[in-house]
Design an enzyme around this catalytic site. Sequence first.
Site, short mmCIF file in Angstrom:
data_model
loop_
_atom_site.label_atom_id
_atom_site.label_comp_id
_atom_site.label_asym_id
_atom_site.label_seq_id
_atom_site.Cartn_x
_atom_site.Cartn_y
_atom_site.Cartn_z
N ARG A 104 -12.78 -3.93 -7.27
CA ARG A 104 -12.42 -4.71 -6.09
C ARG A 104 -13.67 -5.11 -5.33
O ARG A 104 -14.56 -4.28 -5.11
CB ARG A 104 -11.56 -3.81 -5.21
CG ARG A 104 -10.59 -4.49 -4.34
CD ARG A 104 -9.58 -3.50 -3.81
NE ARG A 104 -10.17 -2.44 -3.00
CZ ARG A 104 -9.60 -1.94 -1.91
NH1 ARG A 104 -8.46 -2.40 -1.47
NH2 ARG A 104 -10.17 -0.96 -1.24
N TYR A 147 -10.51 -0.74 10.97
CA TYR A 147 -11.75 -0.27 10.34
C TYR A 147 -12.11 -1.08 9.10
O TYR A 147 -13.15 -0.85 8.51
CB TYR A 147 -11.66 1.23 10.01
CG TYR A 147 -10.40 1.62 9.27
CD1 TYR A 147 -10.29 1.40 7.91
CD2 TYR A 147 -9.32 2.17 9.95
CE1 TYR A 147 -9.12 1.73 7.24
CE2 TYR A 147 -8.15 2.50 9.29
CZ TYR A 147 -8.06 2.27 7.92
OH TYR A 147 -6.90 2.58 7.27
N LYS A 148 -11.25 -2.01 8.68
CA LYS A 148 -11.56 -2.85 7.51
C LYS A 148 -12.29 -4.10 8.00
O LYS A 148 -13.45 -4.02 8.38
CB LYS A 148 -10.27 -3.15 6.74
CG LYS A 148 -9.69 -1.89 6.09
CD LYS A 148 -8.32 -2.10 5.48
CE LYS A 148 -7.82 -0.79 4.87
NZ LYS A 148 -6.38 -0.76 4.64
N ASP A 164 2.44 -6.11 7.56
CA ASP A 164 1.21 -5.33 7.62
C ASP A 164 0.03 -6.26 7.38
O ASP A 164 -0.05 -6.94 6.35
CB ASP A 164 1.26 -4.21 6.57
CG ASP A 164 0.13 -3.21 6.75
OD1 ASP A 164 -0.98 -3.64 7.15
OD2 ASP A 164 0.34 -2.02 6.47
N PHE A 199 0.86 -1.18 0.00
CA PHE A 199 0.00 0.00 0.00
C PHE A 199 0.90 1.24 0.00
O PHE A 199 1.87 1.30 0.76
CB PHE A 199 -0.88 -0.03 1.25
CG PHE A 199 -1.97 1.00 1.26
CD1 PHE A 199 -3.11 0.83 0.49
CD2 PHE A 199 -1.86 2.14 2.03
CE1 PHE A 199 -4.12 1.78 0.50
CE2 PHE A 199 -2.87 3.10 2.05
CZ PHE A 199 -4.00 2.91 1.28
#
Length: 397
Positions: A356, A209-210, A184, A113
């Site tokens: 996605r 939060y995912k 990560d 990312f």
Amino acid sequence: MTDFAATRALFHLPDGVVYLDGNSLGPMPLAAAGQVRQMIESEWGEMLITGWNKAGWMDLPKRLGDRIGRLIGAEPGTVVMGDTLSIKVYQALAAALEMRPDRRVILSDSGNFPSDLYMAEGLVRTLGRGYALRVVDPEEISEAIDEDVAVLMLTEVDYRTGRRHDMAALTAKAHAVGALTVWDLAHSAGALPVDVASAGADFAVGCTYKYLNSGPGGPAFIYVAPRHAEVARPALSGWLGHEAPFAFDLDYRPGQGIERMRVGTPPVIQLAALEAAMDVWDIADIHDVRARSIELTESFIAGVEAQCPDLTLASPRDPAARGSQVSFRHPEGYAIMQALIVRGVIGDFRAPDILRFGFTPLYIGPDDVDRAVATLADLMDGNLWNRAEYKARAAVT
Ligand SMILES: *Cc1c(COP(=O)(O)O)cnc(C)c1O
């Protein structure tokens, strides 16, 4: 066996929506509203500053860290919450680099990312003295691990394609040449079983939060392997990571173990939402979630490939080699995703051409997959996405 009808009943999902974007922002656990309200009214409202002691606010980052630790195979007392993931990447990376003072290279891959790479760049610039970030293709990462590498910094599951690295094998290879690892877990924690302890990870970080559904802006977590806990030195040495914050000493002395990775005042209101979100795991088993996620993604891929020949699979075909998301490529991916969202099927778009779709069995089932495939096939068949209004890009994609 996890009862997925029961887990779904724990979430608020707007009527008529198939939500395939829990890999970006998880939906609201119904209990979160009550938990946050109770925190604000009964704790903040009534206790005022005494809440830090009476309601145990100060211990929340470690208590919730332990709950997340159970999902990622971390030993008790090795995970703490706070800040955002970008900051925790920096915190882990800086500490790891300091533990390999004779080496100068951070190795990562181009599937990482961007924020992780940006944080590494910033750290390299601050350190000077020949430090460098080396970025190779994900397929070349294993071969690029050599004796120059101080730290191997990778995201286990690629945010665009869902491609999954072999954490245990790459960690073993890094250790064999004397390097440390920072993993990560942004797209892993809550999505699939992770075992940082048995993989031998040195540091791990992730967001909540995912797949962990703590809400927008929910705090990140950091893991430090117990063997490093008293050695790792935080670069972001804030007062709450101090051995005795309330002694107000002028000099910094790192706190005990994982406590030293704290920086400043914890986000107590957001931690209340996370606490409610973690209760979902009292009735959900991550191995069941993984098995069901594979069923859902396999069925989605089969349906889309059969009915939408213009879309090209961007994710690995082998379910063991991907996380809990599936991506397809199309040059007009942005417009197609907008047209899909208007029809109640919410995924997202990642430049330049990736559609996605995240599959989160806690609240997504086979019927949702069928509806998503049918809606997508319908708009591809009729070119229904080909309208100016679907092509105007919003700030957040
Ligand atoms: C989502 C994500 C981030 C976001 O970082 P924040 O600081 O929480 O905004 C960072 N890294 C990875 C790998 C991600 O997937």
